[in-house]
Design an enzyme around this catalytic site. Sequence first.
Site, PDB file in Angstrom:
ATOM      1  N   ASP A   1       0.882  -1.158   0.000  1.00 15.50           N
ATOM      2  CA  ASP A   1       0.000   0.000   0.000  1.00 15.50           C
ATOM      3  C   ASP A   1       0.927   1.217   0.000  1.00 15.50           C
ATOM      4  OD1 ASP A   1      -1.652   2.136   0.577  1.00 15.50           O
ATOM      5  OD2 ASP A   1      -2.727   1.135   2.195  1.00 15.50           O
ATOM      6  N   ASP A   2       1.106   1.792  -1.183  1.00 14.72           N
ATOM      7  CA  ASP A   2       2.039   2.905  -1.341  1.00 14.72           C
ATOM      8  C   ASP A   2       1.237   4.206  -1.406  1.00 14.72           C
ATOM      9  OD1 ASP A   2       4.311   4.416  -1.881  1.00 14.72           O
ATOM     10  OD2 ASP A   2       4.304   3.945  -4.003  1.00 14.72           O
ATOM     11  N   THR A   3       0.870   4.642  -2.610  1.00 18.74           N
ATOM     12  CA  THR A   3       0.034   5.843  -2.722  1.00 18.74           C
ATOM     13  C   THR A   3      -1.436   5.505  -2.449  1.00 18.74           C
ATOM     14  OG1 THR A   3      -0.480   5.480  -5.053  1.00 18.74           O
ATOM     15  CG2 THR A   3       1.524   6.731  -4.547  1.00 18.74           C
TER      16      THR A   3
HETATM   17  P1  G4P Z   1      -0.976   1.135  -4.166  1.00 22.82           P
HETATM   18  O1  G4P Z   1      -2.402   1.377  -4.523  1.00 22.82           O
HETATM   19  O2  G4P Z   1      -0.747  -0.306  -3.801  1.00 22.82           O
HETATM   20  O3  G4P Z   1      -0.436   2.095  -3.184  1.00 22.82           O
HETATM   21  O4  G4P Z   1      -0.092   1.207  -5.468  1.00 22.82           O
HETATM   22  P2  G4P Z   1       0.479   2.431  -6.305  1.00 22.82           P
HETATM   23  O5  G4P Z   1      -0.500   2.669  -7.384  1.00 22.82           O
HETATM   24  O6  G4P Z   1       0.882   3.537  -5.424  1.00 22.82           O
HETATM   25  O7  G4P Z   1       1.797   1.724  -6.835  1.00 22.82           O
HETATM   26  C1  G4P Z   1       2.286   1.817  -8.134  1.00 22.82           C
HETATM   27  C2  G4P Z   1       3.187   0.639  -8.435  1.00 22.82           C
HETATM   28  O8  G4P Z   1       4.390   0.763  -7.672  1.00 22.82           O
HETATM   29  C3  G4P Z   1       2.601  -0.706  -8.057  1.00 22.82           C
HETATM   30  O9  G4P Z   1       3.062  -1.655  -8.996  1.00 22.82           O
HETATM   31  C4  G4P Z   1       3.259  -1.020  -6.725  1.00 22.82           C
HETATM   32  O10 G4P Z   1       3.283  -2.418  -6.510  1.00 22.82           O
HETATM   33  C5  G4P Z   1       4.624  -0.445  -6.953  1.00 22.82           C
HETATM   34  N1  G4P Z   1       5.344  -0.121  -5.716  1.00 22.82           N
HETATM   35  C6  G4P Z   1       5.084   0.883  -4.871  1.00 22.82           C
HETATM   36  N2  G4P Z   1       5.974   0.918  -3.880  1.00 22.82           N
HETATM   37  C7  G4P Z   1       6.831  -0.108  -4.090  1.00 22.82           C
HETATM   38  C8  G4P Z   1       7.992  -0.587  -3.376  1.00 22.82           C
HETATM   39  O11 G4P Z   1       8.410  -0.071  -2.344  1.00 22.82           O
HETATM   40  N3  G4P Z   1       8.633  -1.654  -3.919  1.00 22.82           N
HETATM   41  C9  G4P Z   1       8.213  -2.254  -5.066  1.00 22.82           C
HETATM   42  N4  G4P Z   1       8.912  -3.301  -5.499  1.00 22.82           N
HETATM   43  N5  G4P Z   1       7.113  -1.833  -5.759  1.00 22.82           N
HETATM   44  C10 G4P Z   1       6.434  -0.766  -5.262  1.00 22.82           C
HETATM   45  P3  G4P Z   1       2.107  -2.169 -10.146  1.00 22.82           P
HETATM   46  O12 G4P Z   1       1.994  -1.118 -11.196  1.00 22.82           O
HETATM   47  O13 G4P Z   1       0.848  -2.649  -9.509  1.00 22.82           O
HETATM   48  O14 G4P Z   1       2.880  -3.349 -10.729  1.00 22.82           O
HETATM   49  P4  G4P Z   1       3.195  -4.811 -10.162  1.00 22.82           P
HETATM   50  O15 G4P Z   1       4.637  -4.780  -9.779  1.00 22.82           O
HETATM   51  O16 G4P Z   1       2.324  -5.091  -8.974  1.00 22.82           O
HETATM   52  O17 G4P Z   1       2.905  -5.686 -11.302  1.00 22.82           O
END
Ligand code: G4P
Length: 207
Positions: free
Chosen positions: A123-125
């Site tokens: 859970d980032d943004t």
């Molecule tokens: P959220 O709702 O979970 O907060 O996701 P957010 O849209 O902010 O995150 C954008 C992408 O950045 C997501 O990947 C998330 O998994 C990835 N991400 C954010 N913080 C980190 C981190 O600290 N480490 C890593 N490894 N990834 C992070 P996505 O576009 O969903 O791609 P996928 O990798 O899940 O396929």
Amino acid sequence: AWISRNNIELCHILQRCTRKNRGYAMSDKFYVSYNTVHKLIKGLAKKIEEEGFDPDVIVAIGSGGFIPARIIKTFINRPIYAVGISYYGIDHKHRTHPTKIQWIDEVQEQLRGKKVLLIDEVDDTRATLAYCVGELLSYKPEEIAVLVLHNKKKKKDVEFPPEIKRYYPALEIDDLWIKYPWDAEDIDEHTRKEKEMLEELNGKKEN
Ligand code: G4P
Ligand code: MG
């Protein structure tokens, strides 16, 4: 005991580390091994069971939620539906909003009246998670609980809607870049780095 002593210790060490990780040198990366992922998930499964939440289905947000979802199935054996939501479309272009790259059209009826356990790795943004929750709510589930391995303690771009009553982050951490094992090219090196990181962070405690 369901959670071994080891697992409780691991969680304590990790929590302690995440509390003091601002000064951490190897920084600003936070290494997580497969073993840790497994133990964090096992701990959450126990908590969910103790709280009496009994989901009917698991929905995994890909790709980061896939492996955590499969692990929780070992402890909470329910069918897993996979959705793909990303800031990057199938053309790999970055978007301003999360978009669906794969969805569960044929099973969306299956969510009506059901208790859903929604799983992602981080859970980032919160943008991806909240978007997904909003879409799933339109199928009128009885409840959606959200489970993540890591919640980054930061100002979120969006909040969860009030329908979300259960939120299970395995760990709350500062805003570091988390290195998940499935992204590692050399898994032995990755596992070693986690170990070094934990030793370094743990060492700081004694100082
Ligand atoms: P959220 O709702 O979970 O907060 O996701 P957010 O849209 O902010 O995150 C954008 C992408 O950045 C997501 O990947 C998330 O998994 C990835 N991400 C954010 N913080 C980190 C981190 O600290 N480490 C890593 N490894 N990834 C992070 P996505 O576009 O969903 O791609 P996928 O990798 O899940 O396929
Ligand atoms: Mg993701």
